[in-house]
Design a protein around this motif. Structure first.
Motif, short mmCIF file in Angstrom:
data_model
loop_
_atom_site.label_atom_id
_atom_site.label_comp_id
_atom_site.label_asym_id
_atom_site.label_seq_id
_atom_site.Cartn_x
_atom_site.Cartn_y
_atom_site.Cartn_z
N ASP A 1 -42.28 -40.44 -12.17
CA ASP A 1 -42.17 -40.75 -13.63
C ASP A 1 -43.35 -39.43 -14.42
OD1 ASP A 1 -44.95 -40.93 -12.11
OD2 ASP A 1 -46.06 -42.67 -13.50
N TYR A 2 -43.97 -38.52 -13.40
CA TYR A 2 -44.99 -37.58 -14.16
C TYR A 2 -43.99 -36.52 -14.86
CZ TYR A 2 -47.07 -32.72 -14.35
OH TYR A 2 -47.47 -31.67 -15.23
N LEU B 1 -40.36 -37.33 -15.40
CA LEU B 1 -39.77 -38.09 -16.68
C LEU B 1 -39.90 -37.82 -17.99
CD1 LEU B 1 -38.34 -41.24 -14.56
CD2 LEU B 1 -36.42 -38.80 -15.29
N ASP B 2 -41.50 -38.01 -17.64
CA ASP B 2 -42.59 -37.52 -18.81
C ASP B 2 -42.04 -35.98 -19.83
OD1 ASP B 2 -43.52 -40.10 -18.97
OD2 ASP B 2 -44.67 -39.70 -18.34
N LYS B 3 -42.25 -34.82 -18.86
CA LYS B 3 -41.82 -34.00 -19.18
C LYS B 3 -40.84 -33.49 -19.68
CE LYS B 3 -45.39 -32.20 -17.26
NZ LYS B 3 -47.15 -31.05 -18.58
N LYS C 1 -39.01 -35.16 -21.47
CA LYS C 1 -38.82 -36.30 -22.18
C LYS C 1 -37.22 -36.27 -23.37
CE LYS C 1 -42.29 -33.27 -24.69
NZ LYS C 1 -43.06 -34.55 -23.76
N LYS D 1 -34.74 -39.24 -22.84
CA LYS D 1 -34.86 -41.27 -23.01
C LYS D 1 -33.34 -41.33 -22.91
CE LYS D 1 -39.66 -41.46 -24.71
NZ LYS D 1 -39.80 -39.47 -24.68
N ARG E 1 -49.51 -35.14 -9.27
CA ARG E 1 -49.45 -35.11 -11.03
C ARG E 1 -49.53 -33.94 -11.77
NH1 ARG E 1 -47.96 -39.80 -12.96
NH2 ARG E 1 -48.00 -39.25 -15.30
N ARG F 1 -52.81 -32.89 -19.22
CA ARG F 1 -52.01 -33.88 -19.65
C ARG F 1 -52.80 -35.47 -20.10
NH1 ARG F 1 -48.73 -37.62 -18.05
NH2 ARG F 1 -47.67 -38.05 -20.40
N ASP G 1 -50.98 -35.42 -24.13
CA ASP G 1 -49.16 -34.73 -23.74
C ASP G 1 -49.87 -32.40 -23.60
OD1 ASP G 1 -47.97 -36.23 -22.53
OD2 ASP G 1 -46.38 -36.46 -24.61
#
Length: 599
Positions: A206-207, A209-211, A213, A215, A293, A318, A322
């Motif tokens: 998930d770390y 996936l946040d990077k 960006k 969706k 993370r 982060r 972010d």
């Protein structure tokens, strides 16, 4: 000597290619002349581009006879002419006395008779137009610009699974004209379905996936996936990224980022030498994914005859945002110079936030326990000899950085401002603010021989709130040394007290530091090969009892050095000479060996 050095630096940095070619070792290719009647601009353009091809062509290295070189370059000239729209041009070459002569008859320049774009009507409506039009010359670079503009437009405004833009130019010789057509290959429009990360073992998915960006439901764009790959690589946790896109279904495609993790632990060892500080060693260990993370733990130690440090640091990316990170550190430091010795323990926490691509703001808190022993007689009030400090500081900073490389910048600039208010918790009447500003700038003429880089550094500092001798000695400003004014000893520039010996003779003490600082450095850097370079430099600086920094009463140093260029950073070896040498204080020269450029 100062005038001579500056003149040499400016001359070498400004030396253009056509003058450099007169140096005997500069070029082994025979000279050439190019004649073309009626169009001096085209003649100059062909001459310039042929010179560029000579500099960058590996094929010419295999030719020894001028006739072979002339034949090869005639083909290059014909290609250059066609690229400018001259499809009926003729080029004749002749060789005499190791001199090549080219005679060019360009003929008519072909123009665009018709121009069409094959693109879905729904997309064509929003397209602003091409940089090339009917009636324009058929110039290859302009045709390519048109293809790139269509591609950019589709990448930004369409959800095409594949963006494939081609063009066809049909030449009509009898009319000296051409028909130009751009075509966009048919492709379905799709959106993002599922987004997955594969290959992560110690990094939380998930770390990552946040990077990325990207969706579910987003418009599918290849440029967005390329940007996501770059963001994953910039985490410094990933060695390689591949993107897999599924077959379309119900107007959707699934995207999978397949990563290969880097080794997250690194051990480094280093050695260096300066004639003012002696030999030194450094060792460091880091873990770039301590808590899965992207949290980084660093431990570093540096030892030389003057200074010893041991520092541990934790960086949390982060941090509540972010673009925000927290850096906490603990550092032990010992220093023993001519004017003082000190031991300190420092705890700090700093939050930094990127407010734009190149700008960063920071703020934090620092607590420093120190014991300072001033060696200069008269530098300590006899009624208040206690030199133990408990300093609480609140550093605030701003940094602008547009450079291309942190350890070997060749273009761009930096500016860094720090304002650091202090209060001594042992004596709350002792408060002061330490301000520093540093500016650097780099400009490289990459098209010139030796790719000269002109580098400039300016640094100024001011401490307000207390008199000079009321400040801790290790917090005052000093100048001199490898990171300051080369040619002078470490912290040898600055205010000095007058000492009187038992015989009544007056002499100057060691530098006691000051509340003001001014430094300026100018370097000319040159690359002779891919791995070897050189530098000539000119440094000036001084520290002042008055807190107002000024660029007068500076001490100047000059020198030269060599650089061994590695994939990580250059290894520098410099020798510097004090131009304002003081008898019985300054040595005749100083030597510096370390990793990375001086600034």
């Amino acid at each position: 000597m100062r005038i001579l050095l500056v003149s040499l630096l400016v001359t070498l940095s400004a030396l253009p290619t056509h003058l450099a070619a007169a140096i005997p070792f500069w070029d082994r290719l025979p000279d050439f002349t190019l004649s073309l009647q009626g169009d001096p601009q085209l003649q100059q353009k062909l001459t310039t581009e042929l010179n560029e091809l000579r500099k960058n062509s590996s094929v010419l290295e295999s030719y020894e006879e001028p006739a072979d070189i002339a034949h090869y370059e005639r083909g290059n000239l014909e290609k250059l002419l066609r690229a400018q729209g001259y499809y009926d041009a003729t080029v004749y070459e002749s060789v005499a006395d190791n001199q090549i002569s080219y005679k060019v008859t360009p003929g008519p320049q072909y123009h665009i008779k018709s121009l069409d774009i094959e693109m879905p009507s729904g997309l064509r409506a929003g397209f602003s137009g091409l940089p090339i039009h009917m009636g324009n010359p058929l110039i290859a670079s302009k045709v390519l610009e048109g293809s790139e503009k269509i591609t950019q437009y589709l990448n930004e405004n369409a959800c095409l699974l594949n963006v494939d833009v081609s063009y066809q130019a049909t030449v009509i010789h009898r009319e000296a004209a051409a028909r130009l057509e751009y075509r966009v290959a048919p492709s379905p429009e799709v959106h993002i379905g599922e987004v997955r990360i594969e290959g992560a073992s110690s990094i939380e998915a998930d770390y990552l996936l946040d990077k990325v960006k990207v969706k579910p439901g987003d418009c599918f764009r290849r440029t967005q996936l390329d940007a996501a790959q770059l963001r994953l690589l910039r985490t410094n946790l990933v060695a390689n990224v591949n993107t897999e896109v599924s077959e379309p279904y119900n107007g959707l495609v699934d995207v999978t980022f397949v990563i290969q993790e880097r080794n997250h632990r690194t051990i480094t060892l280093g050695v260096g030498y300066t004639s003012d500080e002696g030999a030194g060693i450094s060792a460091a260990w880091e873990h770039r994914n301590a808590f899965h993370r992207g949290e980084k733990i660093e431990v570093e130690s540096k030892l030389n005859e003057v200074k010893q440090t041991l520092e541990g640091k934790l960086t949390i990316p982060r941090f509540f945002h972010d673009k925000q990170r927290l850096t906490g550190s603990i550092a032990l430091e010992g220093e023993d110079v001519d004017s003082y010795s000190s031991e300190s323990l420092t705890f700090s926490a700093l939050v930094s936030r990127k407010i734009s691509t190149h700008r960063t703001l920071s703020g934090g808190i620092e607590l420093k326990f120190s014991e300072v022993d001033e060696k200069v007689e008269g530098a300590v009030d006899e009624d208040d000899p206690d030199e133990n400090y408990t300093l609480l500081a609140f550093p605030l900073g701003f940094k602008l950085n547009t450079t291309d490389k942190p350890l070997d910048a060749r273009r761009g600039a930096t500016s860094a401002l720090e304002v650091k208010p202090y209060i001594d918790l042992r004596n709350t009447n002792t408060t002061f603010i330490k301000n520093t500003l540093q500016l650097t700038a780099y400009k490289t003429a990459s098209e010139w021989r030796y790719q000269p880089t002109l580098a400039l550094r300016l640094r100024a500092g001011a401490i307000i709130g207390e008199s000079n001798l009321e400040l801790p000695a290790d917090e005052r400003f000093y100048a001199g040394g490898g990171g300051s004014v080369r040619g002078y000893g470490y912290q040898e520039l600055g205010p000095r007290l007058v000492e009187i010996d038992d015989d009544g003779e007056e002499s100057l003490s060691d530098a006691i530091g000051g509340r003001g600082l001014s430094e300026i450095s100018l370097e000319g850097r040159f690359r002779f090969t891919d791995t070897w370079g050189g530098v000539i430099f000119f440094d000036g600086g001084n520290a002042y009892e008055d807190p107002s920094p000024k660029f007068s009463d500076l001490f100047w140093g000059a020198g030269f050095g060599v650089r061994y260029i590695t994939s990580f950073a250059p290894i520098r070896m410099d020798i510097a000479f004090p131009l304002d040498r003081r008898e019985d204080i300054d040595d005749r020269y100083q030597v510096y060996v370390s990793l990375g450029q001086a600034f």
